[in-house]
Every structure is written in C-alpha cells, then in structure tokens.
Design a protein around this motif. Structure first.
Motif, mmCIF file in Angstrom:
data_model
loop_
_atom_site.group_PDB
_atom_site.id
_atom_site.type_symbol
_atom_site.label_atom_id
_atom_site.label_comp_id
_atom_site.label_asym_id
_atom_site.label_seq_id
_atom_site.Cartn_x
_atom_site.Cartn_y
_atom_site.Cartn_z
ATOM 1 N N ILE A 148 11.894 -6.569 31.236
ATOM 2 C CA ILE A 148 11.147 -7.600 30.179
ATOM 3 C C ILE A 148 10.113 -8.595 30.571
ATOM 4 N N HIS A 149 9.110 -8.469 29.986
ATOM 5 C CA HIS A 149 8.037 -9.236 30.421
ATOM 6 C C HIS A 149 8.279 -10.547 29.685
ATOM 7 N N TYR A 150 9.103 -11.390 29.983
ATOM 8 C CA TYR A 150 9.361 -12.561 29.292
ATOM 9 C C TYR A 150 8.031 -13.543 29.516
ATOM 10 N N GLU A 151 7.755 -14.284 28.302
ATOM 11 C CA GLU A 151 6.825 -15.062 28.357
ATOM 12 C C GLU A 151 7.258 -16.200 28.987
ATOM 13 N N HIS A 152 8.438 -16.619 28.930
ATOM 14 C CA HIS A 152 9.109 -17.750 29.640
ATOM 15 C C HIS A 152 10.253 -17.423 30.307
ATOM 16 N N GLY A 153 10.071 -17.718 31.662
ATOM 17 C CA GLY A 153 11.213 -17.367 32.433
ATOM 18 C C GLY A 153 12.341 -18.348 32.540
ATOM 19 N N CYS A 181 -2.225 -4.684 32.816
ATOM 20 C CA CYS A 181 -1.768 -4.394 31.505
ATOM 21 C C CYS A 181 -2.085 -2.801 31.397
ATOM 22 N N ARG A 182 -1.143 -2.206 30.635
ATOM 23 C CA ARG A 182 -1.393 -0.768 30.542
ATOM 24 C C ARG A 182 -1.347 -0.327 29.098
ATOM 25 N N PRO A 183 -2.549 -0.405 28.514
ATOM 26 C CA PRO A 183 -2.179 -0.345 26.968
ATOM 27 C C PRO A 183 -2.291 1.144 26.707
ATOM 28 N N GLU A 184 -2.538 1.846 27.834
ATOM 29 C CA GLU A 184 -2.395 3.485 27.360
ATOM 30 C C GLU A 184 -1.054 3.823 27.546
ATOM 31 N N SER A 185 0.008 2.959 27.883
ATOM 32 C CA SER A 185 1.227 3.538 27.841
ATOM 33 C C SER A 185 2.089 2.568 26.825
ATOM 34 N N VAL A 186 1.339 2.154 25.964
ATOM 35 C CA VAL A 186 2.173 1.360 24.857
ATOM 36 C C VAL A 186 3.079 2.219 24.044
ATOM 37 N N GLN A 187 4.206 1.628 23.767
ATOM 38 C CA GLN A 187 5.494 2.384 23.017
ATOM 39 C C GLN A 187 5.629 1.813 21.457
ATOM 40 N N GLU A 188 6.093 2.321 20.686
ATOM 41 C CA GLU A 188 6.428 1.788 19.456
ATOM 42 C C GLU A 188 8.039 2.069 19.342
ATOM 43 N N ILE A 189 8.777 1.071 18.771
ATOM 44 C CA ILE A 189 10.041 1.010 18.776
ATOM 45 C C ILE A 189 10.557 0.811 17.286
ATOM 46 N N PRO A 190 11.623 1.688 16.878
ATOM 47 C CA PRO A 190 12.016 1.265 15.758
ATOM 48 C C PRO A 190 13.479 0.382 15.660
ATOM 49 N N ASN A 233 5.316 1.077 44.891
ATOM 50 C CA ASN A 233 5.929 1.504 43.448
ATOM 51 C C ASN A 233 5.572 0.717 42.282
ATOM 52 N N ILE A 234 5.933 0.620 41.103
ATOM 53 C CA ILE A 234 5.785 -0.340 40.205
ATOM 54 C C ILE A 234 7.021 -0.821 39.568
ATOM 55 N N LEU A 235 6.884 -2.376 38.989
ATOM 56 C CA LEU A 235 7.878 -2.605 37.974
ATOM 57 C C LEU A 235 7.076 -2.705 36.929
ATOM 58 N N ARG A 236 7.815 -2.172 35.995
ATOM 59 C CA ARG A 236 7.191 -2.070 34.624
ATOM 60 C C ARG A 236 7.738 -2.922 33.661
ATOM 61 N N LEU A 237 7.128 -4.072 33.273
ATOM 62 C CA LEU A 237 7.657 -4.999 32.221
ATOM 63 C C LEU A 237 7.343 -5.062 30.997
ATOM 64 N N TRP A 238 8.187 -4.880 29.740
ATOM 65 C CA TRP A 238 7.483 -4.610 28.304
ATOM 66 C C TRP A 238 7.398 -5.990 27.603
ATOM 67 N N GLU A 239 6.476 -6.160 27.133
ATOM 68 C CA GLU A 239 6.210 -7.220 26.264
ATOM 69 C C GLU A 239 6.008 -6.902 24.721
ATOM 70 N N SER A 240 6.672 -7.633 23.863
ATOM 71 C CA SER A 240 6.847 -7.317 22.580
ATOM 72 C C SER A 240 5.586 -7.757 21.845
ATOM 73 N N TYR A 291 17.853 -3.582 23.374
ATOM 74 C CA TYR A 291 17.513 -2.131 22.846
ATOM 75 C C TYR A 291 15.961 -2.014 22.972
ATOM 76 N N PHE A 292 15.213 -3.259 22.882
ATOM 77 C CA PHE A 292 13.583 -3.018 23.028
ATOM 78 C C PHE A 292 13.506 -2.335 24.297
ATOM 79 N N PHE A 293 13.808 -3.034 25.428
ATOM 80 C CA PHE A 293 13.384 -2.765 26.863
ATOM 81 C C PHE A 293 13.858 -1.335 27.087
ATOM 82 N N CYS A 294 14.997 -1.015 26.865
ATOM 83 C CA CYS A 294 15.935 0.225 26.921
ATOM 84 C C CYS A 294 15.017 1.310 26.315
#
Ligand code: 8GP
Length: 822
Positions: A148-153, A181-190, A233-240, A291-294
């Motif tokens: 998770i790309h936490y804004e505050h750690g 930032c990788r806008p091309e790989s954005v996901q949408e989560i229900p 390699n990469i560490l991919r962190l998701w921001e909501s 759930y969001f990051f998974c």
C-alpha cells in the motif's frame, strides 16, 4: 582488453558529476549557486535513476521473454528506510558518487540525511519484507512486492516531558525521487453492494456482484536494485483514489459536495498506516485497506498472466506463487477464487486447485490478539460475495477434511471452522490462510515448532507436510556494508569482497579472534562507531555520554512481551546499588532505548515515560559519578537503527521465551559485533548455536519452563516478597523519586507487574537477568576476552543473511528458478 558487459557500471566520476549537474539544472530547475542540499540530493538520485531505469527495463524484458515462474510478495507493510545509499551500494556507485560530490564541494552522507525514511511499516514484519525484496533482486529471482502506498507512514515520535507524542509522518510531502507513477496500470476495485444469482442460457447458475461503489488503485513503482545491479525488480504500491464511476453519478444528481466527500473517503483508504504492532485493529477501514491492495494486486497478476497465456489457466499455478506476509493479505485467497469462478467461469474445483497451489502463508507471531478476525456482519456489508465464497470454502473443508478425520466431533469442527460462533460471529483469517495455502511457515525453528504444536496442531495432523520453518534473515548490504563502512572495509581486506553475497565467508575470521592485532583493529572500529553515536545522542537528546562506557542497546517496538520493563527494573536496581555504595564495582554503562509504542497501548506509553523519568534522575545524579546513563532516542526508525547498530556493545534480546517469533535486530547487532544478552527465544537460540553459547549471555526461563510455571500458577508476589531488591525497586515506582512532586505517576508499571499478574514473567526472570549482566560486566573488563567474543559473534552470523532465507523459501515453498538478466 575484455569488452564490458552490458550490465557493467559505465559511469566514472566525471560522467557522474556531469549527470548530477545536468539533472540539477534540467530536472530540478536550479543552479549550482542556488541549489539547496535537498536539490543536490534529488539531482544525485536522478543521475542514479538513469542507471536504475535502464536495468529495470532490461529486467522486465528478460522476465517477459523467459516467462518463468515468479513470486508475488503481498505485504501490508514494507519498511524500506532510505534508498539513496542502498541503491548506490548495490550499483557499486557509492565510492564514485562520494568522490564526484566531494569535487562539487558536497558530502554524500550529508545529502543522504535529506532523505525521509520510507516508514511504510511498523517493525519486524515490515522490515523483513524490505530485506526479502533486496535479496530476491540480488539473487535474480523474478519477484514483485505488492503493498500500500500510504500517504503517511508510521507516526513520527516526539518526546515531550518524557511522554510519547505522535505526529504525522509525511515522507513524500516534497516528492520522492525513487517512485514512478504508472497510470497505464490503474485498477478499479469494487466494494459494498449485493450479490445476484443469475441463471444462464445453458442452465448453469452464476453469481454476479453488483458493487455499491468503486475505488481506483493507482500503482507507484519503487525500483528494487539487487546487489551487483543486474536485476532491478519492483515494489508496486497502490494508492487509492476516487473512481469516476461513482463521482459522476453523484455529480449528475447535483450532489457536488457529496462527491467531494466520496473523494475524501476513497483517498482515506491509503492515507495512513495502522500503527499497531502485533495487535489487530478490527476497523472497517483496515479491512478495506487489505481488500483494496489485494484486489489491485490480483488484477495486476491476472493482467500479466493473460498477456502471456490468454484465458488458458492451466499454467497459472506453475507461473504464479503468492506469499502472504502474515494474515493481512488473506483476503487475496477468496478474491482469486472470485475472479476465477465468477469472472473467468472456472469450475469451483479447478479454481480451488489453482488457489491452493498458488498461496503460501508466513506466520509472524503467536500472540492471540494478533490473529485477525472480522465480524461477519462487516464482511457481509463490505465484501458480500467474498463471504459467500468463504462459507463455501469452509463447508467443503469441514466435510472433506475434518469430518473424515474426527467423525462427529463438533468441538474440533468449531475450533477449525473459518467462522467463529458467538454473540458476534467472526471470520478467522488465520484459519482461512492455513486452509487456503499449500505451505505455512514460522520464522525461526522454535517459533515454527510452536506454530505446529500450540497454534495449529490439528491442521498439522490434517496436512503433515504443510507446516514448516524458514528462519528469518537480514540483508548484509544494508546492515553491514552500508551502515558500518569501516568494518566492511576490514572484512574486504581479510576475506575478500565477496562476503556481502556469501556471508558465510566471514567464518574464516574466527581464526583471528585471538589475534591481538586483529582484536585491536576490530575494537578500534567499534570505538569509532561509538564516538559517532556519542555525537548523535548529544544532538538528539542533549545527553552527554562517554564512548568509554559499555553501550547497551534495546531497540524494537515497545511491548510487554519484549520486556523493556525488565531492562528498566535492572537499571533501577543498578542505580540503587550505586547509591548504596558509590564504589560499587561496575564498568560505566550507557543503556540506550529506541522504541515506538502503539498510540492506544497505554501501558507501553507509560513504560516510555518511566524510562525517560528514570533517565532524567540518573543522568543528573552526580553521586554515581557518571557510571550509569540512560538514553531514550526519540523517533526510532530504520535510519536511526543504522547509526545505533554498529555502535552496540550489548544487544538486549530479552523477550519472555515463546513470545518473540524470531527477532531480526538480534541478527543485525550480533553481525556488527555486539554480544547478545538474551533469553532462549526466537532466533536467539539459533544465534547462540552459531556463535556458541559461551559467546552470548543467555539467561532465564526456557519455553518449556515458562509453560510449566504458567500451568502451575505464577504469582509475582512470590518474587516481590522473596527478593528485597525487586521489592525496593517496585516500591520506588509509587514514590515521587523520579517525578518530583507527583507521586504515583509511574505506579501503573508496578501494578501491571504485581496485581496485573506479570503476564510476561519479568519478576520471575529478574534474578537471572541481573546475573547475566554481571557476567557481561566481567567479560567487558577483560578487553581481549570481550574482543574475542565480539569478533566471533560477527563472524558467525552467515546463516542470518536474508539471501539464505530466500533460498530456503525457494527450496521449501516457491520452487523458483533464478533468471539472469544479461
Ligand atoms: C514480528 C515478530 O514479532 C518478530 O519476532 C519477527 O522477527 C518479525 O515479525 C519478522 O518475522 N512480528 C510482527 O512484526 C507482527 O506480527 N506485526 C504485525 C502486526 C503488524
């Protein structure tokens, strides 16, 4: 002349200088005359990134072409710390960069201090994840970290009048040069909504989840540079973020303000890291975070898989391994089931077979309060389809596995069920994890034994090969090469430059442990590191300490089971002895603490207060002639650990046996030549095996003795009345000796240790602990003996290289092949 390989580092000092200046002007928009230290740091990072990105692209191309099995490490925490010096070291650019900057009139270590720590984790579990992704890249394994790309750690800790105050941590307020930032790989989560049962034309039944809202997941990639710089390699962190899907509905209905509220809510998901260590929070937002990051990560994994294999899922489990770092990402199991069954139309059995082969789970603690449980009603509201899936997994498990083994035994069924019955029915994530994973591992030998015997014994009966051990490790690149350059240089000289990859090579240093000249070199380095720490202590706390003293360090999260209170009791006992007899025979000692307490953990915060109050009194008491000092370093974090660890003489690892799953600070300090004072708990046992028990100060009750004492009925008052020193020290807490004019301010500690039952047996272990400290003192007073023990400790920690841990995961769990990037 041999031609350079593509992966060789091509930069020399002049080229690097030119690149830094170019970035200062064209990326940072400033000039040499005007630039701040921060701009120089960012320009340096940008210059380094030129090297990183090229290797990143090459790595990704190689992995795509080879299409080998990859590990996906799902973790709610990655405690990365700073990246500048780490990346420079791993690219073999540190020295050249140091020289290039010196030419420009700058100092590399000073620039490194501009970088805020990436504190996206609480403690051991998060730091382990960071060490593991370093090792995976170093060993050229195809791997991706998801989090998770936490804004505050983790909060910044201030100490005001001795008390912990939490302040927000804004690690990327002014931008972070290491993330893309990788806008091309954005996901949408229900989320939310309801489930509809639909009957298809061919007669079969299908479940459709109609989401109540959707959240956008924006990926940020942090390049993970392996040592040697071949694999990145990469560490991919998701921001909501708020998804347009929802905003427009609200907007069109005229509810602009509501749409703003939705936006704020959506962004809340990745806003802040929960500051709990080893306890669960049980909050809706935390479930949504998980759930969001998974869900984002599973979608990302699917996308990559489909790119190579289309809709043919027969290779999925051969290509994909997913490691669940504790129970936090458990929801990934039902999520993958949902995607395979509902979206990809696989039969349940096929989907389950895939899931089972893909997932593995690491347990990091036996504390019951850490095993996550979610109220069924909450699940039903947030993730209605997942609850149905969990019910189905559970009913099949109970009928196919439990009933045949324990026919008609409802008690066992109730215990193993994923659903806990009671006033509020709950989903047990630990059970779901074990049922849905093909391997479950503990993190040190003794911990894994207890996971089998005490935590999951019936699961072990059902699947005798599922539960296993992988002892933790730490990356020697950060925890020796980068943080202790003098010792690293000495090892380069003595064993050659391969040791950061093959830490076992240090074992050959044992033969110099008795060598007076080598002892001198080794202890001079320790002395230098201590002198540097003296400055840091002065700057951070105003306290004067002498590098002559023994530096005795306890750095870890504050928790009763870790027993900082035992350390404090002993300090107070020493103080009493010194007051009673100013000539009391002891070498001067500085006790140093670094520790954050969970904001809601009252007693832990009281212990911090007590340490600070005792420190104030002791440090200013001229009667004891400076023989005892107590230092509480505020805001303990990775970058501070890097300064403390190389300066440690004594490493405090004093948890109640059976409670510390492994520990990793114990490994780092021993590797840097500290002697462990510790219980036979977690990885301490294996450290003592490697270094030899005679080179550690082992004390206290063993796991079995702790169990036996608890079974007999432990009464702390027995120790209070039997040991006059314990009694005097505990009674001190009730006075105003340390809090003038305010008696009773420290009483909660005494209460927890007596009326509270002393859950973690501090009083039972006190005498043995005190005796172990006497031993430490005697050893230290013989400099050659001490040097020998310190050297042996450092030289025998090869086993605790996180590269070894990763090779164990590969051999026992993941079955990967390394994939060299050419
Ligand atoms: C820690 C263990 O306490 C420590 O012994 C071990 O070395 C480390 O994990 C890595 O395996 N556990 C946690 O940090 C933990 O359970 N944290 C979760 C609640 C966040």
């Amino acid at each position: 002349m041999a031609t350079k390989k593509k992966t060789d580092i091509l930069l020399d000092k002049e080229q690097l200088k030119a690149s830094i200046i170019r970035h200062l002007r064209s990326t940072l928009g400033t000039s040499e005359e005007k630039a701040s230290q921060e701009s120089w740091w960012k320009a340096t990072a940008a210059a380094v990134n030129e090297q990183v990105y090229e290797r990143l692209t090459r790595t990704q191309q190689t992995h795509l072409k080879q299409d080998t099995r990859a590990i996906h490490y799902l973790s709610a925490e990655f405690l990365m710390g700073r990246l500048t010096s780490n990346n420079l070291h791993n690219l073999s650019l540190y020295k050249v960069c140091d020289e290039a900057l010196a030419d420009l009139g700058l100092n590399l270590s000073d620039l490194c201090e501009c970088e805020p720590d990436m504190a996206l984790g609480n403690g051991g579990l998060g730091r382990l994840a960071a060490c593991f992704i370093d090792s995976l890249a170093t060993l050229s394994y195809p791997a991706i970290g998801y989090g998770i790309h936490y804004e505050h750690g983790l909060f910044r800790q201030e100490i005001q009048d001795g008390r912990q105050i939490e302040r927000p941590d804004s690690w990327r307020e002014y931008g972070n040069p290491w993330e893309i930032c990788r806008p091309e790989s954005v996901q949408e989560i229900p989320l939310y909504g309801y489930v509809e049962t639909v009957f298809c034309d061919d007669g079969h039944m299908k479940k459709v989840w109609h989401a109540g809202r959707k959240i956008k997941g924006v990926p940020w990639d942090i390049p993970v540079v392996g040592f040697g710089g071949h694999t990145v390699n990469i560490l991919r962190l998701w921001e909501s973020r708020a998804s347009e899907f929802f905003d427009w509905d609200v907007f069109n209905a005229g509810g602009y303000l509501d749409s703003q509220a939705e936006k704020a809510q959506a962004e809340t998901i990745s806003k802040v890291l929960y500051p709990n260590d080893e306890t669960e929070a049980g909050k809706e937002l935390r479930l949504i975070q998980q759930y969001f990051f998974c869900a984002c990560s599973i979608k990302d994994i699917m996308r990559r898989y489909k790119r190579a294999h289309g809709n043919d899922f027969s290779h999925f489990a051969d290509q994909i391994a997913i490691q669940l770092n504790d129970t936090h990402p458990t929801i990934a199991i039902p999520e993958l089931m949902r995607v395979l069954v509902d979206e990809e139309d696989l039969q349940w059995e096929k989907a389950w077979d895939i899931c089972y082969r893909v997932f593995a789970y690491t347990n990091h603690t036996l504390l019951p309060e850490a095993l996550e449980k979610w109220a069924v009603y909450l699940f039903e509201r947030v993730l209605p389809r997942h609850l149905e899936i969990i019910y189905e997994i559970n009913s099949r498990f109970l009928s196919e596995k439990v009933e045949p083994m324990w026919p008609g035994n409802d008690a066992i069924k109730a215990k193993l069920s994923i659903i806990e019955e009671g006033d509020v029915r709950k989903v047990r994530m630990g059970n779901l994890c074990v049922i849905g994973s093909n391997k479950v591992n503990g993190v040190a030998e003794v911990h894994s034994r207890l996971v089998k015997e005490d935590l999951f014994p019936e699961f072990d009966q059902i699947w005798p090969d599922k539960l296993c051990n992988v002892t933790n490790g730490v990356t020697p690149r950060r925890w020796l090469l980068a943080c202790n350059p003098e010792l690293a240089a000495l090892y380069d000289e003595v064993v050659g430059k391969e040791w950061p990859l093959k830490l076992d090579l240090l074992r050959s240093v044992v033969k110099f442990a008795d060598d007076k000249a080598f002892q001198k070199q080794f202890m001079t380095i320790k002395r230098h590191n201590k002198e540097k720490l003296v400055e840091v202590i002065k700057a951070e706390t105003g306290i004067d300490v002498s590098a002559e003293a023994i530096f005795d360090i306890q750095i870890k999260r504050l928790h009763e089971y870790k027993r900082q209170q035992l350390n404090l009791l002993h300090i107070m006992a020493l103080y009493r002895r010194l007051l009673a007899d100013p000539d009391y025979d002891m070498h001067p000692r500085v006790f140093i603490f670094g520790s954050k307490a969970a904001p809601g953990y009252k007693l832990a915060k009281d212990i911090i207060y007590a340490i600070n109050k005792v420190a104030e009194r002791v440090n200013n008491d001229v009667r004891i002639k400076g023989k005892l000092k107590v230092v509480f370093m505020p805001n303990y974090r990775v970058s501070l650990a890097e300064k403390l660890i190389p300066a440690a003489d004594v490493s405090e690892q004093i948890s109640t046996a059976g409670y510390e799953a492994s520990g990793t600070g114990n490994m780092k300090m021993a590797l840097n030549g500290a002697i462990t004072i510790g219980t036979l708990d977690g990885a301490n046992i294996e450290i003592a095996e490697e270094a030899g028990e005679e080179n550690c100060a082992i004390f206290g009750l063993t796991v079995d003795e702790v169990k036996a004492l608890k079974a007999r009925g432990y009464n702390p008052y027995d120790f209070y009345y039997a040991n006059s020193e314990i009694k005097a020290v505990l009674d001190w807490f009730d006075t105003d000796y340390f809090t003038p004019g305010r008696p009773g301010e420290l009483s909660s500690i005494k209460r927890a240790l007596l009326d509270g039952g002393d859950t973690y047996l501090a009083l039972a272990d006190f005498a043995a602990y005190s005796e172990a400290h006497r031993k430490i003192d005697t050893w230290y007073c013989d400099p050659s003996l001490w040097a020998k023990k310190a050297i042996i400790n450092s030289a025998t920690m090869g086993k605790f290289n996180s590269d070894r841990s990763i090779e164990d995961y590969v051999a026992r769990i993941w079955g990967l092949k390394s994939c060299k990037v050419g």
